[in-house]
Scaffold this active site. Structure first.
Site, mmCIF file in Angstrom:
data_model
loop_
_atom_site.group_PDB
_atom_site.id
_atom_site.type_symbol
_atom_site.label_atom_id
_atom_site.label_comp_id
_atom_site.label_asym_id
_atom_site.label_seq_id
_atom_site.Cartn_x
_atom_site.Cartn_y
_atom_site.Cartn_z
ATOM 1 N N ALA A 196 0.830 -1.205 0.000
ATOM 2 C CA ALA A 196 0.000 0.000 0.000
ATOM 3 C C ALA A 196 0.864 1.255 0.000
ATOM 4 O O ALA A 196 0.608 2.198 -0.769
ATOM 5 C CB ALA A 196 -0.927 -0.017 1.225
ATOM 6 N N ASN A 224 9.787 4.189 6.582
ATOM 7 C CA ASN A 224 9.767 2.726 6.710
ATOM 8 C C ASN A 224 10.857 2.275 7.673
ATOM 9 O O ASN A 224 11.909 2.907 7.762
ATOM 10 C CB ASN A 224 9.974 2.071 5.337
ATOM 11 C CG ASN A 224 9.594 0.615 5.337
ATOM 12 O OD1 ASN A 224 8.454 0.259 5.654
ATOM 13 N ND2 ASN A 224 10.527 -0.251 5.004
ATOM 14 N N LYS A 225 10.564 1.167 8.352
ATOM 15 C CA LYS A 225 11.484 0.622 9.345
ATOM 16 C C LYS A 225 12.851 0.299 8.735
ATOM 17 O O LYS A 225 13.870 0.487 9.342
ATOM 18 C CB LYS A 225 10.846 -0.676 9.864
ATOM 19 C CG LYS A 225 11.167 -1.017 11.279
ATOM 20 C CD LYS A 225 10.684 -2.407 11.606
ATOM 21 C CE LYS A 225 9.212 -2.511 11.865
ATOM 22 N NZ LYS A 225 8.834 -3.841 12.392
ATOM 23 N N VAL A 263 8.104 3.755 13.248
ATOM 24 C CA VAL A 263 7.000 4.589 13.728
ATOM 25 C C VAL A 263 6.595 4.092 15.108
ATOM 26 O O VAL A 263 6.344 2.899 15.289
ATOM 27 C CB VAL A 263 5.784 4.510 12.778
ATOM 28 C CG1 VAL A 263 4.636 5.372 13.306
ATOM 29 C CG2 VAL A 263 6.176 4.937 11.370
ATOM 30 N N GLU A 322 0.540 -22.225 2.014
ATOM 31 C CA GLU A 322 1.632 -21.881 1.083
ATOM 32 C C GLU A 322 2.987 -22.256 1.707
ATOM 33 O O GLU A 322 3.893 -22.706 1.013
ATOM 34 C CB GLU A 322 1.586 -20.390 0.742
ATOM 35 C CG GLU A 322 0.407 -20.036 -0.179
ATOM 36 C CD GLU A 322 0.637 -18.766 -0.980
ATOM 37 O OE1 GLU A 322 1.098 -17.779 -0.389
ATOM 38 O OE2 GLU A 322 0.345 -18.769 -2.189
ATOM 39 N N GLN A 337 -3.471 -7.439 -3.215
ATOM 40 C CA GLN A 337 -4.305 -6.906 -4.293
ATOM 41 C C GLN A 337 -5.179 -5.743 -3.782
ATOM 42 O O GLN A 337 -5.262 -4.675 -4.400
ATOM 43 C CB GLN A 337 -5.200 -8.054 -4.784
ATOM 44 C CG GLN A 337 -5.965 -7.775 -6.015
ATOM 45 C CD GLN A 337 -6.993 -8.874 -6.348
ATOM 46 O OE1 GLN A 337 -7.816 -8.638 -7.209
ATOM 47 N NE2 GLN A 337 -6.962 -10.009 -5.740
HETATM 48 C C1 LIG Z 1 3.322 -15.500 3.680
HETATM 49 C C2 LIG Z 1 2.226 -14.615 3.138
HETATM 50 C C3 LIG Z 1 1.670 -14.900 1.907
HETATM 51 C C4 LIG Z 1 0.690 -14.064 1.378
HETATM 52 N N1 LIG Z 1 0.180 -14.353 0.155
HETATM 53 C C5 LIG Z 1 -0.691 -13.491 -0.414
HETATM 54 C C6 LIG Z 1 -1.129 -13.706 -1.750
HETATM 55 O O1 LIG Z 1 -0.788 -14.697 -2.381
HETATM 56 N N2 LIG Z 1 -1.969 -12.771 -2.295
HETATM 57 C C7 LIG Z 1 -2.336 -11.643 -1.619
HETATM 58 O O2 LIG Z 1 -3.037 -10.792 -2.199
HETATM 59 N N3 LIG Z 1 -1.960 -11.429 -0.362
HETATM 60 C C8 LIG Z 1 -1.139 -12.310 0.270
HETATM 61 N N4 LIG Z 1 -0.710 -12.087 1.545
HETATM 62 C C9 LIG Z 1 -1.217 -10.908 2.263
HETATM 63 C C10 LIG Z 1 -0.449 -9.668 1.853
HETATM 64 O O3 LIG Z 1 0.932 -9.896 1.952
HETATM 65 C C11 LIG Z 1 -0.851 -8.473 2.717
HETATM 66 O O4 LIG Z 1 -2.254 -8.336 2.668
HETATM 67 C C12 LIG Z 1 -0.164 -7.211 2.210
HETATM 68 O O5 LIG Z 1 1.223 -7.313 2.398
HETATM 69 C C13 LIG Z 1 -0.700 -5.965 2.905
HETATM 70 O O6 LIG Z 1 0.006 -4.854 2.431
HETATM 71 P P1 LIG Z 1 0.336 -3.633 3.372
HETATM 72 O O7 LIG Z 1 0.937 -2.574 2.506
HETATM 73 O O8 LIG Z 1 -0.848 -3.291 4.197
HETATM 74 O O9 LIG Z 1 1.421 -4.163 4.405
HETATM 75 P P2 LIG Z 1 2.928 -4.814 4.181
HETATM 76 O O10 LIG Z 1 3.054 -5.188 2.773
HETATM 77 O O11 LIG Z 1 3.019 -5.810 5.228
HETATM 78 O O12 LIG Z 1 3.842 -3.559 4.484
HETATM 79 C C14 LIG Z 1 3.971 -2.945 5.737
HETATM 80 C C15 LIG Z 1 5.262 -2.152 5.760
HETATM 81 O O13 LIG Z 1 5.322 -1.368 6.958
HETATM 82 C C16 LIG Z 1 6.598 -1.505 7.567
HETATM 83 N N5 LIG Z 1 6.429 -1.296 9.009
HETATM 84 C C17 LIG Z 1 5.720 -2.072 9.874
HETATM 85 N N6 LIG Z 1 5.750 -1.534 11.105
HETATM 86 C C18 LIG Z 1 6.475 -0.403 11.016
HETATM 87 C C19 LIG Z 1 6.836 0.620 11.940
HETATM 88 N N7 LIG Z 1 6.435 0.587 13.218
HETATM 89 N N8 LIG Z 1 7.574 1.644 11.503
HETATM 90 C C20 LIG Z 1 7.982 1.723 10.213
HETATM 91 N N9 LIG Z 1 7.662 0.797 9.286
HETATM 92 C C21 LIG Z 1 6.910 -0.244 9.676
HETATM 93 C C22 LIG Z 1 7.014 -2.925 7.221
HETATM 94 O O14 LIG Z 1 8.412 -3.081 7.355
HETATM 95 C C23 LIG Z 1 6.529 -3.020 5.768
HETATM 96 O O15 LIG Z 1 7.480 -2.482 4.889
HETATM 97 C C24 LIG Z 1 0.255 -12.923 2.108
HETATM 98 C C25 LIG Z 1 0.825 -12.645 3.355
HETATM 99 C C26 LIG Z 1 1.804 -13.468 3.876
HETATM 100 C C27 LIG Z 1 2.427 -13.150 5.209
#
Ligand SMILES: Cc1cc2nc3c(=O)[nH]c(=O)nc-3n(C[C@H](O)[C@H](O)[C@H](O)COP(=O)(O)OP(=O)(O)OC[C@H]3O[C@@H](n4cnc5c(N)ncnc54)[C@H](O)[C@@H]3O)c2cc1C
Length: 404
Positions: free
Chosen positions: A16, A39-40, A83, A172, A318
């Site tokens: 996101a 980012n961390k 954060v 998976e 997605q």
């Molecule tokens: C093993 C696995 C397989 C998956 N397979 C699928 C799939 O096949 N299809 C699918 O659609 N979804 C899948 N998912 C789900 C998907 O990965 C998540 O829904 C998606 O990553 C959410 O995106 P996001 O941007 O919210 O968070 P993330 O992609 O998790 O990003 C969060 C970011 O914030 C950073 N962060 C966290 N805390 C802090 C902090 N306190 N300070 C600074 N930075 C911080 C992290 O380092 C990271 O860079 C899977 C998840 C996992 C764990």
């Protein structure tokens, strides 16, 4: 350059956060807005590949991307810090090493593991949360093999791997283990039967998001490659030795215990005093927090209702990437005093890998895939995510191309 430009702060460089930042750089000229990404780490990682890093089938370097390779630091201010909390009344973000003010805030800090209070789970089980925790699992599994080989009377349960949770991540992950464990057995000259891979799921079925036929196919494919299932078996406790499972409280022992049974929104949300629904922030259709003019919450931190089905959308990459498009467009609209868009999810389907050579999927509305076509589709999806974030250069550098 104008000093009156609005300051847009994006927290978290996951799917996101990266996509929102990319869209913001397309929506605003440099003199129109200051864009800050926090980012961390100095890298973004593909969360959807973490189970592969944990099993050791994909290297941690393939799964991560340097953020400065995607964004020019002269265009986007990059801050690598953790954060701690958001102070919305003062429009301020507290970081571990500094503080930051904002005019518009996007919170996209992803997920943390949810153990649902199962006794001992936090203390004794590994979880697949980020690159470091996934690397730790990979190293731990290999250490168990090296130790087993070097000891005169090794613990016969030490090579067993217990995976709690038969949802997407758990299945998976056991799929990758089914590929990797025979290789480790060969490397350490250990009989394959010595290392069991056991998936434990409390519900009556694994992979609730797929229909029965695909689930049956997936389960058989994994069983054929040595994965054992304990389905309808609730875990009541995790001890240093393994899981306590089922009504008769059987202790299933293993040298590696991994919990994949649940995730929730980042703990920063609670620390910041936001109202939470099951650990996430309930957002309006424009993806802002109700009554907060300038704070958007996206991805795994957000609770977005699917009004048609009367339940929230499942947290996926997605969904996170599609939300990013709307959040960036809505920030632009706010700056221009224009009407905001509502988020509508365009579900393109889901594919779950069962290792590198098999998969199941349901795409568009009702096309079911299994075997090679599903495996190929999974790689297309993985490469598409790379393309969306970093264009063709990133696909060529980090993409997955092998289907067999
Ligand atoms: C093993 C696995 C397989 C998956 N397979 C699928 C799939 O096949 N299809 C699918 O659609 N979804 C899948 N998912 C789900 C998907 O990965 C998540 O829904 C998606 O990553 C959410 O995106 P996001 O941007 O919210 O968070 P993330 O992609 O998790 O990003 C969060 C970011 O914030 C950073 N962060 C966290 N805390 C802090 C902090 N306190 N300070 C600074 N930075 C911080 C992290 O380092 C990271 O860079 C899977 C998840 C996992 C764990």
């Amino acid at each position: 350059m104008s000093t009156n430009r609005p300051k847009i702060v994006v927290l978290g460089a996951g799917y996101a956060g990266m996509m929102t930042t990319k869209r913001l750089t397309q929506q605003f000229r440099p003199e129109e807005a200051e864009i800050v990404l926090v980012n961390k780490h100095n890298y973004h990682y593909q969360s959807t590949w973490l189970h592969e890093v944990a099993a050791g089938t994909v290297s941690h370097n393939q799964a991560r991307v340097m953020i400065s390779d995607v964004f020019n630091p002269n265009r986007v201010r990059l801050i690598y810090d953790e954060v701690v909390e958001v102070n919305k009344d003062e429009q301020r973000v507290v970081l571990e090493n500094s503080e930051l003010s904002y005019d518009y805030l996007v919170i996209s800090l992803g997920f943390v593991t949810n153990t649902f209070g199962i006794k001992g789970m936090e203390e004794h089980a590994f979880s697949i949360e980020d690159i470091e925790s996934s690397q730790l699992i990979r190293e731990h599994i290999e250490y168990q093999f090296a130790k087993y080989k070097s000891e005169e009377n090794p613990d016969e349960n030490s090579l067993n791997i217990l995976v709690g949770g038969g949802g997407f991540t758990g299945i998976e992950f056991v799929g990758e283990l089914a590929e990797q464990i025979p290789k480790l057995c060969k490397k350490y000259d250990i009989d394959r039967s010595k290392a069991r891979i056991i998936n434990v799921e409390a519900a009556p079925s694994i992979l609730p998001m797929f229909d029965k036929e695909l689930v049956a196919y997936g389960k058989k494919s994994l069983e054929d490659r040595g994965v054992e299932f304990m389905i309808g078996a609730a875990i009541s406790e995790c001890t240093p030795e393994g899981f306590v499972v089922g009504e008769d409280k059987e202790l299933v022992k293993a040298g590696t215990v991994v919990w994949t049974g649940g995730v929730t929104g980042n703990s920063v949300l609670g620390k910041s005093g936001f109202e939470l629904t099951k650990g996430k922030v309930n957002v309006d259709s424009d993806l802002r927090i109700p009554d907060e003019e300038n704070i958007f919450v996206l991805g795994d931190c957000s609770w977005v209702m699917n009004e048609e089905q009367g339940r929230p959308y499942a947290p996926t990459a997605q969904l996170a990437m599609q939300e990013a498009d709307v959040a960036a467009a809505n920030i632009k609209a706010l700056v221009n005093n224009a009407p905001l868009e509502s988020f509508v999810f365009d579900d393109k389907g889901t594919v779950a890998s069962l290792g590198d050579t098999d998969a199941i999927g349901s795409i568009f509305t009702d096309t079911k895939l299994r075997g090679l076509p599903a495996t190929a589709m999974k790689k297309v999806i993985d490469n598409r995510a790379l393309f969306m974030i970093g264009g063709p250069k990133l696909v060529l550098k980090k993409g997955k191309f092998r289907v067999f």
